[in-house]
Design a protein around this motif. Structure first.
Motif, PDB file in Angstrom:
ATOM      1  N   TRP A 186      45.255  26.974  12.715  1.00 41.09           N
ATOM      2  CA  TRP A 186      45.671  27.030  14.128  1.00 41.09           C
ATOM      3  C   TRP A 186      44.427  26.935  15.001  1.00 41.09           C
ATOM      4  CZ3 TRP A 186      49.287  31.882  14.956  1.00 41.09           C
ATOM      5  CH2 TRP A 186      50.459  31.716  14.206  1.00 41.09           C
TER       6      TRP A 186
ATOM      7  N   SER B 266      43.002  26.988  19.278  1.00 45.79           N
ATOM      8  CA  SER B 266      43.293  27.218  20.683  1.00 45.79           C
ATOM      9  C   SER B 266      42.000  26.911  21.439  1.00 45.79           C
ATOM     10  CB  SER B 266      43.712  28.670  20.861  1.00 45.79           C
ATOM     11  OG  SER B 266      43.971  28.905  22.201  1.00 45.79           O
TER      12      SER B 266
ATOM     13  N   GLU C 109      39.778  26.738  25.051  1.00 46.34           N
ATOM     14  CA  GLU C 109      39.620  27.204  26.438  1.00 46.34           C
ATOM     15  C   GLU C 109      38.884  26.115  27.205  1.00 46.34           C
ATOM     16  OE1 GLU C 109      37.549  31.009  26.252  1.00 46.34           O
ATOM     17  OE2 GLU C 109      38.295  31.226  24.217  1.00 46.34           O
TER      18      GLU C 109
ATOM     19  N   ALA D  69      48.498  27.904  27.473  1.00 41.04           N
ATOM     20  CA  ALA D  69      48.592  29.343  27.199  1.00 41.04           C
ATOM     21  C   ALA D  69      48.183  30.194  28.391  1.00 41.04           C
ATOM     22  CB  ALA D  69      47.725  29.698  25.991  1.00 41.04           C
TER      23      ALA D  69
ATOM     24  N   LYS E 156      39.602  27.295  34.408  1.00 35.94           N
ATOM     25  CA  LYS E 156      39.821  27.098  32.976  1.00 35.94           C
ATOM     26  C   LYS E 156      41.311  27.180  32.677  1.00 35.94           C
ATOM     27  CE  LYS E 156      39.207  30.938  29.704  1.00 35.94           C
ATOM     28  NZ  LYS E 156      38.208  31.686  28.946  1.00 35.94           N
TER      29      LYS E 156
ATOM     30  N   GLN F 215      43.872  27.329  28.987  1.00 39.31           N
ATOM     31  CA  GLN F 215      43.852  27.408  27.521  1.00 39.31           C
ATOM     32  C   GLN F 215      45.041  26.646  26.950  1.00 39.31           C
ATOM     33  OE1 GLN F 215      43.921  30.153  29.491  1.00 39.31           O
ATOM     34  NE2 GLN F 215      42.481  31.703  28.814  1.00 39.31           N
TER      35      GLN F 215
ATOM     36  N   PRO G 101      48.027  28.765  20.761  1.00 35.27           N
ATOM     37  CA  PRO G 101      47.566  28.210  19.485  1.00 35.27           C
ATOM     38  C   PRO G 101      48.468  27.062  19.025  1.00 35.27           C
ATOM     39  CG  PRO G 101      47.893  30.609  19.351  1.00 35.27           C
ATOM     40  CD  PRO G 101      48.482  30.154  20.635  1.00 35.27           C
TER      41      PRO G 101
ATOM     42  N   ASN H 125      38.999  28.484  19.488  1.00 39.30           N
ATOM     43  CA  ASN H 125      39.467  29.600  18.656  1.00 39.30           C
ATOM     44  C   ASN H 125      40.160  29.027  17.434  1.00 39.30           C
ATOM     45  OD1 ASN H 125      39.013  31.986  20.652  1.00 39.30           O
ATOM     46  ND2 ASN H 125      39.971  30.357  21.838  1.00 39.30           N
TER      47      ASN H 125
ATOM     48  N   SER I  75      41.886  29.822  13.376  1.00 39.98           N
ATOM     49  CA  SER I  75      42.315  30.745  12.319  1.00 39.98           C
ATOM     50  C   SER I  75      43.016  29.983  11.201  1.00 39.98           C
ATOM     51  CB  SER I  75      43.256  31.821  12.866  1.00 39.98           C
ATOM     52  OG  SER I  75      44.465  31.232  13.310  1.00 39.98           O
TER      53      SER I  75
ATOM     54  N   ARG J 106      44.827  35.395   9.467  1.00 39.73           N
ATOM     55  CA  ARG J 106      45.842  36.021  10.323  1.00 39.73           C
ATOM     56  C   ARG J 106      46.579  37.153   9.628  1.00 39.73           C
ATOM     57  NH1 ARG J 106      46.631  30.366  11.560  1.00 39.73           N
ATOM     58  NH2 ARG J 106      48.357  30.230  10.086  1.00 39.73           N
TER      59      ARG J 106
ATOM     60  N   ARG K 221      31.875  33.991  17.582  1.00 36.97           N
ATOM     61  CA  ARG K 221      32.120  35.387  17.917  1.00 36.97           C
ATOM     62  C   ARG K 221      33.442  35.849  17.303  1.00 36.97           C
ATOM     63  NH1 ARG K 221      33.794  38.295  23.311  1.00 36.97           N
ATOM     64  NH2 ARG K 221      35.427  36.739  23.291  1.00 36.97           N
TER      65      ARG K 221
ATOM     66  N   GLY L 191      42.918  38.099  12.354  1.00 36.24           N
ATOM     67  CA  GLY L 191      43.140  37.278  13.551  1.00 36.24           C
ATOM     68  C   GLY L 191      42.434  35.941  13.490  1.00 36.24           C
ATOM     69  N   TYR L 192      41.385  35.776  14.307  1.00 35.84           N
ATOM     70  CA  TYR L 192      40.756  34.459  14.438  1.00 35.84           C
ATOM     71  C   TYR L 192      39.297  34.616  14.840  1.00 35.84           C
ATOM     72  CZ  TYR L 192      41.639  35.289  19.442  1.00 35.84           C
ATOM     73  OH  TYR L 192      41.679  35.822  20.694  1.00 35.84           O
TER      74      TYR L 192
ATOM     75  N   GLU M  69      36.024  32.755  17.293  1.00 39.41           N
ATOM     76  CA  GLU M  69      35.831  31.952  18.494  1.00 39.41           C
ATOM     77  C   GLU M  69      34.503  31.217  18.421  1.00 39.41           C
ATOM     78  OE1 GLU M  69      35.177  34.167  22.087  1.00 39.41           O
ATOM     79  OE2 GLU M  69      35.578  32.443  23.378  1.00 39.41           O
TER      80      GLU M  69
HETATM   81  P1  ADP Z   1      38.192  34.657  26.018  1.00 40.69           P
HETATM   82  O1  ADP Z   1      38.325  36.130  25.775  1.00 40.69           O
HETATM   83  O2  ADP Z   1      37.108  34.055  25.194  1.00 40.69           O
HETATM   84  O3  ADP Z   1      38.155  34.271  27.470  1.00 40.69           O
HETATM   85  P2  ADP Z   1      40.876  33.456  26.049  1.00 40.69           P
HETATM   86  O4  ADP Z   1      41.820  34.603  26.243  1.00 40.69           O
HETATM   87  O5  ADP Z   1      40.577  32.577  27.197  1.00 40.69           O
HETATM   88  O6  ADP Z   1      39.535  34.043  25.383  1.00 40.69           O
HETATM   89  O7  ADP Z   1      41.387  32.526  24.864  1.00 40.69           O
HETATM   90  C1  ADP Z   1      41.667  32.985  23.584  1.00 40.69           C
HETATM   91  C2  ADP Z   1      42.697  32.039  22.983  1.00 40.69           C
HETATM   92  O8  ADP Z   1      42.862  32.311  21.600  1.00 40.69           O
HETATM   93  C3  ADP Z   1      44.063  32.189  23.627  1.00 40.69           C
HETATM   94  O9  ADP Z   1      44.433  30.923  24.163  1.00 40.69           O
HETATM   95  C4  ADP Z   1      44.985  32.543  22.443  1.00 40.69           C
HETATM   96  O10 ADP Z   1      46.212  31.858  22.538  1.00 40.69           O
HETATM   97  C5  ADP Z   1      44.195  32.040  21.254  1.00 40.69           C
HETATM   98  N1  ADP Z   1      44.572  32.670  19.980  1.00 40.69           N
HETATM   99  C6  ADP Z   1      45.188  33.861  19.770  1.00 40.69           C
HETATM  100  N2  ADP Z   1      45.411  34.068  18.458  1.00 40.69           N
HETATM  101  C7  ADP Z   1      44.926  32.976  17.809  1.00 40.69           C
HETATM  102  C8  ADP Z   1      44.867  32.590  16.421  1.00 40.69           C
HETATM  103  N3  ADP Z   1      45.332  33.388  15.445  1.00 40.69           N
HETATM  104  N4  ADP Z   1      44.311  31.390  16.101  1.00 40.69           N
HETATM  105  C9  ADP Z   1      43.815  30.605  17.057  1.00 40.69           C
HETATM  106  N5  ADP Z   1      43.852  30.903  18.373  1.00 40.69           N
HETATM  107  C10 ADP Z   1      44.400  32.076  18.765  1.00 40.69           C
END
Ligand code: ADP
Ligand code: MN
Length: 334
Positions: free
Chosen positions: A122, A124, A126, A185, A197, A199, A202, A249, A251, A256, A295, A306-307, A309
């Motif tokens: 998966w 995601s 930003e 998102a 920004k 997003q 996922p 992001n 995963s 997960r 990170r 989870g995932y 970044e």
């Molecule tokens: P930041 O804290 O770096 O600003 P954001 O909240 O902008 O992060 O973005 C984090 C993104 O990670 C979100 O769009 C969220 O949907 C996505 N995310 C959450 N869980 C997963 C996952 N398991 N795999 C990939 N992406 C994920």
């Protein structure tokens, strides 16, 4: 603007005989292009859509004058024309059906297919960007002519006049993405005034690249209605102004699940070992953020799964290249 078009959009359209299909593709300089054809049927799946052609030279896809193929790969609802009209996202192929140099989707797709079953990747992304004055591309939207706004501080997630610029475009884009079927998102105002920004995700596998490119297309096209331009340049304004990134992001299924932290940590080690390779792949022109790192988000550390970044990709990144490289390093151990 809207009012001039409204009466034409009220004209009745046959829901089965006159469908407008806007074909969208990426040119040889990673900009978006589009053109429209009428379909005399309502397409239900991507396989029903005819392949089309375009001029390769005029779209920087070929050096010499030659036609290229537009191969439909994903269909979206058209938020501009509404009703049964569709946006058709395409890959570009040369006359002999080999892929064009800028068609990075093809190999990304092969890699995603290879790992889909075992790893279920998966992604995601930003996506940061800036809005620029339609008449003066050196000036971010709302900035004073020949001067600067106050220093950064009040703008990030800001609210209020002279703290945010271009919210109408952001709102329109959010709704347009949802209507189109792009998996948006969220959104927020960023550190530099006129920087924002959104997003995407996922999304499983190749869908992340398709949806991110379509979201970029929608943003350019909406900003056009407001006579504003959009830039994905990672450093659009020189000086003490925030640059723009595209944190990615990532995963796998194992990350997960309970105990995923060990898998995430091992993935981070693989990324560390391959840092130089990623930086070159992410941006051959050297725009990726070398000082940024990978990170583990706070919530993920708390949960224990989870995932991760990847904060290195810059805002003008190609999602197909970045996501393919993540899978190659983390899942295929290349
Ligand atoms: P930041 O804290 O770096 O600003 P954001 O909240 O902008 O992060 O973005 C984090 C993104 O990670 C979100 O769009 C969220 O949907 C996505 N995310 C959450 N869980 C997963 C996952 N398991 N795999 C990939 N992406 C994920
Ligand atoms: Mn981030």
């Amino acid at each position: 603007m809207m009012n001039r078009l409204e009466k034409y959009f009220e004209l009745k359209q046959s829901p089965t005989k006159n469908i407008q299909a806007m074909y969208v593709w990426i040119d040889g300089r990673q900009q978006l292009r589009s053109k429209t054809k009428t379909l005399n049927f309502q397409p239900k799946s991507i396989s029903e859509l005819p392949t089309w052609t375009t001029d390769g030279h005029s779209t920087y896809l070929t050096e010499i004058n030659s036609e290229i193929y537009l191969l439909p790969i994903r269909m979206y609802n058209d938020p501009f024309r509404g009703d049964n009209n569709r946006l058709i996202f395409c890959e570009t192929l040369l006359e002999d059906f080999s892929r064009t140099k800028s068609n990075t989707r093809h190999s990304c797709n092969l890699v995603m297919d290879m790992v889909a079953k075992q790893h279920e990747p998966w992604f995601s992304i930003e996506q940061e960007y800036s809005l620029l004055d339609g008449n003066d591309r050196n000036k971010p939207l709302g900035w004073p002519t020949g001067g600067f706004p106050g220093p950064q501080g009040p703008y990030y997630c800001g609210v209020g006049t002279n703290r945010v610029f271009g919210r109408d475009i952001v709102e329109a884009h959010y709704r347009a993405c949802m209507y189109a079927g792009v998996k948006i998102a969220g959104e927020n105002a960023e550190v530099m005034p006129s920087q924002w920004k959104f997003q995407i995700g996922p999304c499983p596998g190749i869908l992340i690249g398709d949806d991110l490119w379509m979201a970029r297309f929608l943003l350019h096209r909406i900003a056009e209605d407001f006579h504003v331009s959009v830039t994905f340049d990672p450093k659009s304004i020189p000086g003490d102004w925030n640059g723009a990134g595209a944190h990615t992001n990532f995963s796998t299924k194992a990350m997960r699940e309970k105990g995923g932290m060990a898998v995430i940590e091992s993935a981070c080690k693989k990324l560390e070992k391959n840092h130089a390779k990623h930086i070159v792949k992410y941006d051959p022109n050297g725009g990726a953020d070398r000082s940024a790192s990978v990170r583990i988000p706070r919530q993920v550390a708390d949960d224990g799964y989870g995932y991760l970044e990847d904060r290195r990709p810059s805002s003008n990144m190609d999602p197909y290249v970045v996501c393919e490289q993540l899978v190659r390093t983390i899942c295929l151990n290349e």
